[in-house]
Motif scaffolding. Structure first.
Motif, PDB file in Angstrom:
ATOM      1  N   ASP A 252       0.840  -1.201   0.000  1.00 43.91           N
ATOM      2  CA  ASP A 252       0.000   0.000   0.000  1.00 43.91           C
ATOM      3  C   ASP A 252       0.870   1.245   0.000  1.00 43.91           C
ATOM      4  O   ASP A 252       1.798   1.368   0.808  1.00 43.91           O
ATOM      5  CB  ASP A 252      -0.897   0.034   1.248  1.00 43.91           C
ATOM      6  N   GLU A 253       0.533   2.168  -0.903  1.00 45.25           N
ATOM      7  CA  GLU A 253       1.218   3.461  -0.900  1.00 45.25           C
ATOM      8  C   GLU A 253       0.775   4.296   0.298  1.00 45.25           C
ATOM      9  O   GLU A 253       1.559   5.040   0.875  1.00 45.25           O
ATOM     10  CB  GLU A 253       0.923   4.206  -2.202  1.00 45.25           C
ATOM     11  N   GLN A 254      -0.538   4.189   0.647  1.00 41.55           N
ATOM     12  CA  GLN A 254      -1.094   4.951   1.772  1.00 41.55           C
ATOM     13  C   GLN A 254      -1.939   4.017   2.625  1.00 41.55           C
ATOM     14  O   GLN A 254      -3.085   3.711   2.286  1.00 41.55           O
ATOM     15  CB  GLN A 254      -1.933   6.131   1.258  1.00 41.55           C
ATOM     16  N   LEU A 255      -1.381   3.575   3.737  1.00 43.78           N
ATOM     17  CA  LEU A 255      -2.094   2.682   4.648  1.00 43.78           C
ATOM     18  C   LEU A 255      -2.625   3.529   5.804  1.00 43.78           C
ATOM     19  O   LEU A 255      -1.838   4.117   6.561  1.00 43.78           O
ATOM     20  CB  LEU A 255      -1.150   1.605   5.182  1.00 43.78           C
ATOM     21  N   PRO A 256      -3.950   3.646   5.969  1.00 45.11           N
ATOM     22  CA  PRO A 256      -4.510   4.486   7.043  1.00 45.11           C
ATOM     23  C   PRO A 256      -4.290   3.855   8.421  1.00 45.11           C
ATOM     24  O   PRO A 256      -4.053   2.650   8.542  1.00 45.11           O
ATOM     25  CB  PRO A 256      -5.994   4.546   6.686  1.00 45.11           C
ATOM     26  N   GLY A 257      -4.424   4.695   9.445  1.00 43.97           N
ATOM     27  CA  GLY A 257      -4.182   4.225  10.811  1.00 43.97           C
ATOM     28  C   GLY A 257      -5.084   3.088  11.220  1.00 43.97           C
ATOM     29  O   GLY A 257      -4.659   2.147  11.896  1.00 43.97           O
ATOM     30  N   VAL A 258      -6.370   3.129  10.815  1.00 43.66           N
ATOM     31  CA  VAL A 258      -7.291   2.062  11.191  1.00 43.66           C
ATOM     32  C   VAL A 258      -6.820   0.721  10.638  1.00 43.66           C
ATOM     33  O   VAL A 258      -6.947  -0.317  11.306  1.00 43.66           O
ATOM     34  CB  VAL A 258      -8.732   2.392  10.723  1.00 43.66           C
ATOM     35  N   ALA A 259      -6.251   0.735   9.422  1.00 45.26           N
ATOM     36  CA  ALA A 259      -5.749  -0.514   8.829  1.00 45.26           C
ATOM     37  C   ALA A 259      -4.481  -0.978   9.530  1.00 45.26           C
ATOM     38  O   ALA A 259      -4.255  -2.182   9.698  1.00 45.26           O
ATOM     39  CB  ALA A 259      -5.475  -0.302   7.338  1.00 45.26           C
ATOM     40  N   LEU A 260      -3.650  -0.006   9.963  1.00 47.80           N
ATOM     41  CA  LEU A 260      -2.431  -0.368  10.704  1.00 47.80           C
ATOM     42  C   LEU A 260      -2.792  -1.166  11.955  1.00 47.80           C
ATOM     43  O   LEU A 260      -2.193  -2.205  12.252  1.00 47.80           O
ATOM     44  CB  LEU A 260      -1.661   0.904  11.066  1.00 47.80           C
ATOM     45  N   HIS A 261      -3.798  -0.681  12.687  1.00 49.51           N
ATOM     46  CA  HIS A 261      -4.190  -1.369  13.918  1.00 49.51           C
ATOM     47  C   HIS A 261      -4.947  -2.666  13.619  1.00 49.51           C
ATOM     48  O   HIS A 261      -4.943  -3.587  14.448  1.00 49.51           O
ATOM     49  CB  HIS A 261      -5.004  -0.419  14.801  1.00 49.51           C
ATOM     50  N   ALA A 262      -5.565  -2.731  12.438  1.00 50.92           N
ATOM     51  CA  ALA A 262      -6.191  -3.998  12.019  1.00 50.92           C
ATOM     52  C   ALA A 262      -5.103  -5.055  11.804  1.00 50.92           C
ATOM     53  O   ALA A 262      -5.262  -6.216  12.201  1.00 50.92           O
ATOM     54  CB  ALA A 262      -7.002  -3.793  10.752  1.00 50.92           C
ATOM     55  N   PHE A 263      -3.998  -4.645  11.179  1.00 50.82           N
ATOM     56  CA  PHE A 263      -2.880  -5.584  10.992  1.00 50.82           C
ATOM     57  C   PHE A 263      -2.266  -5.969  12.336  1.00 50.82           C
ATOM     58  O   PHE A 263      -1.871  -7.120  12.542  1.00 50.82           O
ATOM     59  CB  PHE A 263      -1.809  -4.965  10.083  1.00 50.82           C
ATOM     60  N   ALA A 264      -2.180  -5.004  13.253  1.00 49.29           N
ATOM     61  CA  ALA A 264      -1.637  -5.303  14.582  1.00 49.29           C
ATOM     62  C   ALA A 264      -2.499  -6.361  15.272  1.00 49.29           C
ATOM     63  O   ALA A 264      -1.988  -7.307  15.894  1.00 49.29           O
ATOM     64  CB  ALA A 264      -1.577  -4.032  15.420  1.00 49.29           C
ATOM     65  N   LEU A 265      -3.826  -6.214  15.168  1.00 48.42           N
ATOM     66  CA  LEU A 265      -4.739  -7.188  15.768  1.00 48.42           C
ATOM     67  C   LEU A 265      -4.614  -8.540  15.077  1.00 48.42           C
ATOM     68  O   LEU A 265      -4.603  -9.593  15.741  1.00 48.42           O
ATOM     69  CB  LEU A 265      -6.172  -6.661  15.672  1.00 48.42           C
ATOM     70  N   ASP A 266      -4.529  -8.509  13.749  1.00 46.46           N
ATOM     71  CA  ASP A 266      -4.334  -9.750  12.978  1.00 46.46           C
ATOM     72  C   ASP A 266      -3.069 -10.475  13.450  1.00 46.46           C
ATOM     73  O   ASP A 266      -3.073 -11.692  13.667  1.00 46.46           O
ATOM     74  CB  ASP A 266      -4.230  -9.407  11.497  1.00 46.46           C
ATOM     75  N   ASN A 267      -1.977  -9.751  13.616  1.00 49.06           N
ATOM     76  CA  ASN A 267      -0.716 -10.348  14.064  1.00 49.06           C
ATOM     77  C   ASN A 267      -0.848 -10.959  15.447  1.00 49.06           C
ATOM     78  O   ASN A 267      -0.334 -12.057  15.710  1.00 49.06           O
ATOM     79  CB  ASN A 267       0.397  -9.301  14.071  1.00 49.06           C
ATOM     80  N   LEU A 268      -1.552 -10.253  16.363  1.00 47.25           N
ATOM     81  CA  LEU A 268      -1.717 -10.751  17.733  1.00 47.25           C
ATOM     82  C   LEU A 268      -2.622 -11.981  17.783  1.00 47.25           C
ATOM     83  O   LEU A 268      -2.340 -12.955  18.493  1.00 47.25           O
ATOM     84  CB  LEU A 268      -2.288  -9.651  18.623  1.00 47.25           C
ATOM     85  N   LEU A 269      -3.699 -11.936  17.020  1.00 49.70           N
ATOM     86  CA  LEU A 269      -4.632 -13.069  17.010  1.00 49.70           C
ATOM     87  C   LEU A 269      -3.976 -14.341  16.497  1.00 49.70           C
ATOM     88  O   LEU A 269      -4.270 -15.451  16.979  1.00 49.70           O
ATOM     89  CB  LEU A 269      -5.845 -12.737  16.129  1.00 49.70           C
ATOM     90  N   ASN A 270      -3.082 -14.203  15.506  1.00 48.62           N
ATOM     91  CA  ASN A 270      -2.516 -15.383  14.829  1.00 48.62           C
ATOM     92  C   ASN A 270      -1.029 -15.587  15.109  1.00 48.62           C
ATOM     93  O   ASN A 270      -0.387 -16.426  14.466  1.00 48.62           O
ATOM     94  CB  ASN A 270      -2.729 -15.244  13.320  1.00 48.62           C
ATOM     95  N   LEU A 271      -0.491 -14.806  16.070  1.00 51.46           N
ATOM     96  CA  LEU A 271       0.929 -14.930  16.455  1.00 51.46           C
ATOM     97  C   LEU A 271       1.855 -14.804  15.248  1.00 51.46           C
ATOM     98  O   LEU A 271       2.818 -15.557  15.093  1.00 51.46           O
ATOM     99  CB  LEU A 271       1.183 -16.275  17.162  1.00 51.46           C
ATOM    100  N   ARG A 272       1.577 -13.849  14.359  1.00 54.36           N
ATOM    101  CA  ARG A 272       2.392 -13.745  13.164  1.00 54.36           C
ATOM    102  C   ARG A 272       3.023 -12.355  12.988  1.00 54.36           C
ATOM    103  O   ARG A 272       3.193 -11.862  11.891  1.00 54.36           O
ATOM    104  CB  ARG A 272       1.605 -14.143  11.920  1.00 54.36           C
ATOM    105  N   TRP A 273       3.324 -11.728  14.115  1.00 54.79           N
ATOM    106  CA  TRP A 273       4.136 -10.524  14.035  1.00 54.79           C
ATOM    107  C   TRP A 273       5.567 -10.933  13.666  1.00 54.79           C
ATOM    108  O   TRP A 273       5.941 -12.109  13.768  1.00 54.79           O
ATOM    109  CB  TRP A 273       4.104  -9.747  15.350  1.00 54.79           C
ATOM    110  N   LEU A 274       6.369  -9.981  13.240  1.00 52.79           N
ATOM    111  CA  LEU A 274       7.757 -10.291  12.855  1.00 52.79           C
ATOM    112  C   LEU A 274       8.582 -10.526  14.109  1.00 52.79           C
ATOM    113  O   LEU A 274       8.630  -9.682  15.011  1.00 52.79           O
ATOM    114  CB  LEU A 274       8.349  -9.144  12.031  1.00 52.79           C
TER     115      LEU A 274
END
Length: 811
Positions: A252-274
């Motif tokens: 994404d060229e422009q990722l909004p803040g709401v999507a950033l926190h959606a990815f953060a939640l996705d990473n936490l739910l599935n243990l797939r942060w870096l």
């Protein structure tokens, strides 16, 4: 430069580059992220968690419902409807500031809906965030409007850090007041992690998402699509890039803040942060592997290029799997950048080595050129002297002139061996179904082929081995009415007499031991087509009887069967024998001969159509390597040779010559690439001049220096190394018989000279033996890798002989 020095230089390169990378952390991190982005692009977008839904306020929404900030009644209505859909959690990523006086009118309405829901997480903002001992601290924390808050409302901070990516502190300490991250609060359970490094696996639009007005439209229409929202976690935020702060990701060229926190939640739910757990150990391991490879790589010799490709390929595969499948970050830059420096160093060493080899070849060429000029001057002087001298003295001068002319001719051959031959003109060159020619002899053959092909009569092709009989047979088939059916070629000499009948006619199951299944014979396979019987003259009389019956009736009988069946096959036979002579000797049936010899095509040997040699050689070389050519001397040698093996021999010579030329990095075949029987004594070799000069000086102590001076003050090492190469070659050619090699090199039966030559041979061999003992290794590749200095100045043409000497002494 010795091999050991090259190794040390490469290791020093790795150490220096590593120190630089450690000093410039920003560059290292950006390099790691660059290759991680490449891995992500290769892996492609991977779907985020389907339990997360984004409702975003888009630019289009704002154009329709008013300027930003929108009335908080919209949020109240939104939360009310989401509660009806029984969503699991609602996260309001928009910070509800108390500074907006106009919004306080709707705060009570919003507060009531939040209280009714009991599942809403509001957003907070921390001030300056710092890390200390793995914990995160802030000097201030801003909460939503006080009118919205009560003790039961959940809040989560929206802060993130740009440290080698996007990192979110899961808990921030504000003077003993602990605030969880927005995504962590939505998660609803504890984590042992202190922070998460976000892993953006796709574009944010891969999340299930709705614009605000689109959602309200679905509500108004009571759409069944809304049932999907049950038990989902819904994040509400703004996506208009003119208002929302955005970041750039690989997708994404422009990722909004709401999507950033959606990815953060996705990473936490599935243990797939870096994960960075193995970053340090992977860096150390990569450096150890790279340094180990530096020491192993020289031993691989011809496979060095493949070894570089293999080690780098394996590195990419392993780190790709670790990053994509297991979300582990590794020290990519600490392998990739030093690896390329090592590769550059290896390339430089290779170029320098090739330059040294080329310099040696140019030196030899220059010596021969100067010698040609000297002999031409001497010839001119002798011819002038002959005009003055009369009587008995002139006979001696004539003999000297004759010898000089012979030497000059040979030296000119040397010059021609450095000059590229002209590419044969394509005028009058013909290619008839793969038969390349321009001679009248083959023109006549082609005419017979054209006339015979449409008929069904048997054809007998005669001629020496290697003249192209199968090509003629294929041309006949290609021009016949049978062209769309099978062409089956059988070499009668390649099949034993006991199996020939089974191979041609087939057999039934149980016909003989090992006949476990029915088998179709070559005649049956060629039904409606053409069968080519090569070397028919080699078959025995018993088989000839059965073949005659097939030619007469067209019926065949499988081995082990009494049943006969008809096949429609055209027979084209070939032989390199004189069948009339064999008939007279009773080795070949006369009736079969007449059945086969309905139409005879006799192919001339290559020596009888010399005008085809040059174009055939050029055609064969193009098939081997389109960018290669012949020297003038090679073309002349090919034209002068008798070619007893005909085109097959020519093909073999061209193929081997191309391989030898490629191995020395040349694109032109030279005399040295041809077999000795073709070259004969057509030219002077530099080593021949060296050996003859040393013989003239009876291998005296000063003979090397004197020869170097005689050949035009050339480098003494050049003469010495050529002589060493001559010794190695002679030993190999004489099957390591030292006494025989002494005689060959000495050239005369003189005991004193023989002892000097033997002494020199013994020194060369003893040096090799002593060095083998020092290596303490019995493996040829290992020993050779430690003998770089022995190959360094030795001309490349002698390297294979040194290989054989080392193998001989290892045994």
């Amino acid at each position: 430069m010795t091999e050991k020095k090259q190794l040390y230089i490469k290791v020093i390169f790795v150490i220096l580059v590593t120190i630089i990378l450690l000093s410039f952390k920003g560059f290292t991190e950006s390099t790691d992220r660059y290759f991680e982005d490449i891995y992500s692009v290769i892996a492609g977008e991977r779907s985020p968690d389907s339990n997360i839904v984004i409702i975003h306020i888009s630019k289009s929404d704002l154009d329709r419902i008013g300027p930003w900030p929108i009335k908080r009644s919209y949020y109240a209505l939104l939360i009310k409807n989401l509660n009806k859909q029984n969503v699991s959690k609602i996260g309001l990523e928009i910070f509800l500031s108390s500074r907006l006086i106009t919004q306080t009118l709707y705060d009570k309405l919003l507060k009531n809906e939040i209280e009714k829901s009991g599942r809403v997480v509001l957003s907070s903002l921390a001030g300056n965030v710092i890390e200390s001992n793995g914990k995160f601290y802030t000097d201030s924390l801003s909460y939503p409007s006080p009118k919205l808050l009560n003790q039961s409302f959940l809040t989560g901070h929206l802060n993130y850090l740009r440290e080698n990516g996007i990192a979110i502190p899961l808990v921030i300490d504000n003077r003993g007041d602990f605030e969880k991250a927005f995504s962590y609060q939505l998660l609803g359970k504890n984590s042992e992690e202190k922070s998460t490094l976000l892993n953006f696996r796709s574009s944010w639009k891969k999340f299930n998402n709705y614009s605000l007005l689109r959602y309200f439209e679905l509500v108004q229409n009571n759409s069944g699509e809304l049932k999907y929202l049950k038990d989902k976690i819904v994040l509400i935020g703004i996506s208009d890039p003119q208002i929302a702060s955005t970041i750039k990701t690989i997708f994404d060229e422009q990722l909004p803040g709401v999507a950033l926190h959606a990815f953060a939640l996705d990473n936490l739910l599935n243990l797939r942060w870096l994960k960075t757990d193995i970053y340090f150990i992977s860096t150390i391991l990569f450096l150890i592997i790279l340094i180990g490879f530096i020491f192993i790589q020289p031993k691989l010799k011809a496979k060095q290029v493949y070894s570089f490709l293999f080690i780098f390929g394996m590195f990419l595969i392993i780190t790709f799997i670790l990053f994509i499948a297991f979300n582990y970050r590794t020290g990519l830059s600490f392998f990739i950048i030093p690896f390329f420096f090592v590769l550059m160093a290896e390339t430089v060493f290779f170029i320098l080595e090739k330059k040294n080899l080329l310099r040696g070849a140019l030196d030899e060429s220059e010596v021969l050129k100067r010698l040609l000029e000297t002999k031409q001057s001497e010839l001119w002087r002798l011819q002038k002297e002959l005009n003055i001298v009369e009587g008995s003295g002139s006979a001696g001068l004539i003999e000297k002139i004759k010898t000089l002319k012979s030497d000059i001719e040979k030296l000119r051959e040397n010059e021609e061996d450095k000059t590229q031959a002209e590419i044969p003109s394509e005028n009058n060159v013909k290619n008839f179904h793969g038969i390349v020619y321009r001679s009248k002899a083959i023109d006549k053959v082609v005419e017979i082929i054209k006339r015979a092909a449409p008929e069904n009569a048997t054809v007998l092709i005669t001629g020496e081995s290697g003249t192209g009989k199968e090509l003629v047979a294929r041309a006949i088939h290609s021009l016949s009415n049978r062209r769309d059916n099978n062409f089956v070629a059988v070499n009668c000499t390649a099949i034993t007499e006991s199996l020939l009948e089974s191979e041609l006619f087939g057999h039934v199951k149980g016909a003989f031991t090992g006949a476990s299944n029915d088998k179709i014979g070559k005649f049956e396979a060629a039904d409606k087509g053409t069968i080519f019987l090569d070397e028919i003259g080699e078959t025995l009389v018993n088989f000839q009887v059965k073949l005659l019956r097939v030619l007469q009736s067209g019926e065949i009988e499988k081995v082990g069967s009494a049943d006969q069946f008809y096949v429609d096959v055209r027979v084209v036979a070939a032989t390199n024998k004189d069948l009339e002579y064999e008939v007279n000797k009773k080795n070949f049936r006369e009736d079969l001969y007449y059945r086969l010899n309905v139409i005879q095509i006799k192919l001339p040997p290559l020596r009888e159509r010399k005008e085809d040699i040059e174009i055939l050689a050029a055609h064969l070389l193009t098939e081997e390597a389109a960018d290669m050519s012949f020297s003038k001397a090679v073309t002349k040698a090919l034209m002068d040779y008798e070619w007893k093996g005909n085109i097959r021999e020519l093909q073999s010579v061209v193929k081997s010559g191309a391989i030898f030329a490629k191995s020395e990095g040349r694109k032109m075949l030279q005399i040295s690439d041809l077999p000795k029987e073709i070259v004969k004594d057509s030219k002077f070799d530099f080593e021949e001049l060296v050996l003859q000069s040393l013989r003239d000086k009876k291998f005296s102590h000063s003979s090397i220096s004197e020869t170097a001076k005689e050949l035009g003050n050339v480098n003494r090492t050049m003469v010495a190394e050529n002589f060493r190469g001559i010794v190695f070659r002679t030993l190999c050619e004489n099957n390591f018989d030292i006494e025989l090699s002494v005689d060959t090199i000495a050239g005369i039966i003189d005991q004193e000279v023989r002892e000097k030559v033997k002494g020199k041979i013994d020194i060369f061999i003893n040096n090799i033996e002593n060095d083998i003992v020092k290596t303490g290794d019995g493996n040829f590749e290992e020993v050779r890798s430690k003998f770089l200095s022995k190959y360094k100045n030795l001309p490349v043409k002698f390297h294979p002989y040194l290989d054989e000497i080392i193998k001989w002494k290892i045994k």
